[in-house]
Design a protein around this motif. Structure first.
Motif, PDB file in Angstrom:
ATOM      1  N   ARG A 260      40.630  93.118 -24.163  1.00  0.00           N
ATOM      2  CA  ARG A 260      39.774  93.339 -23.511  1.00  0.00           C
ATOM      3  C   ARG A 260      39.053  94.655 -23.912  1.00  0.00           C
TER       4      ARG A 260
ATOM      5  N   GLU B 298      34.497  94.461 -14.019  1.00  0.00           N
ATOM      6  CA  GLU B 298      34.875  92.325 -13.646  1.00  0.00           C
ATOM      7  C   GLU B 298      34.733  91.849 -14.702  1.00  0.00           C
TER       8      GLU B 298
ATOM      9  N   ASN C  97      38.426  92.325 -16.010  1.00  0.00           N
ATOM     10  CA  ASN C  97      39.686  92.387 -15.250  1.00  0.00           C
ATOM     11  C   ASN C  97      39.942  93.997 -15.132  1.00  0.00           C
TER      12      ASN C  97
ATOM     13  N   SER D 151      40.079  97.621 -13.593  1.00  0.00           N
ATOM     14  CA  SER D 151      39.738  99.168 -12.709  1.00  0.00           C
ATOM     15  C   SER D 151      38.051  99.301 -13.175  1.00  0.00           C
TER      16      SER D 151
ATOM     17  N   CYS E  21      38.565 100.990 -17.129  1.00  0.00           N
ATOM     18  CA  CYS E  21      37.194 100.392 -17.595  1.00  0.00           C
ATOM     19  C   CYS E  21      36.721 101.461 -18.262  1.00  0.00           C
TER      20      CYS E  21
END
Length: 153
Positions: free
Chosen positions: A5, A26, A29, A31, A35
């Motif tokens: 991520r 988004e 994946n 919130s 993020c």
């Protein structure tokens, strides 16, 4: 330690640093708050050094790129500091790299036109002792400012 991520966030931010946190969240994946915390951590850990705006060189009157190869007979720390100072004082010099091989340094210079190189050349040779200076005009940029690959971190 970066995870997938983090790497994806870094890739997306390199493409467009103005992407909203909601869109980034988004895409990875998460919130938006999670993020945002990751982006803050990436800044704090030094992965994100700064956020800048890319300015159109042609609109700014700087369409010409030259690469200047320098050779010096001096290899002292004092000489290198003088080169750093000279490069910092000449805004048209946008990059300086120390090299291996037949030349010692390469400068990337942006100019309004080829003739303006003489102004920069005179500033260089007036302020720093050089053994050899060779300039090359870039005819076309094939790849520039590409995002860094993130899979090595």
């Amino acid at each position: 330690m970066l995870d997938d991520r983090d790497r994806k966030l870094l890739s997306l931010l390199q493409q467009d640093a103005e992407t909203s946190v909601a869109q980034l969240a988004e895409a990875v994946n998460l919130s938006p708050s999670a993020c945002s915390r990751r982006i803050t951590r990436l800044r704090e850990e030094g992965y994100i050094l700064r956020t800048t705006a890319e300015v159109d060189r042609r609109r700014m009157g700087l369409p010409t790129t030259m690469f200047v190869l320098l050779r010096t007979s001096e290899h002292t720390a004092d000489w290198l500091e003088r080169l750093r100072a000279v490069a910092a004082d000449i805004p048209e010099i946008v990059e300086v790299h120390r090299l291996t091989g037949n030349f010692d340094y390469i400068l990337k210079i942006v100019l309004p036109n080829v003739e303006y190189y003489d102004v920069i050349y005179k500033q260089l040779v007036h302020r720093i002792r050089l053994h050899d200076v060779s300039a090359y005009i870039s005819m076309e940029t094939l790849k520039s400012d590409a995002p860094l690959p993130t899979h090595h971190a």
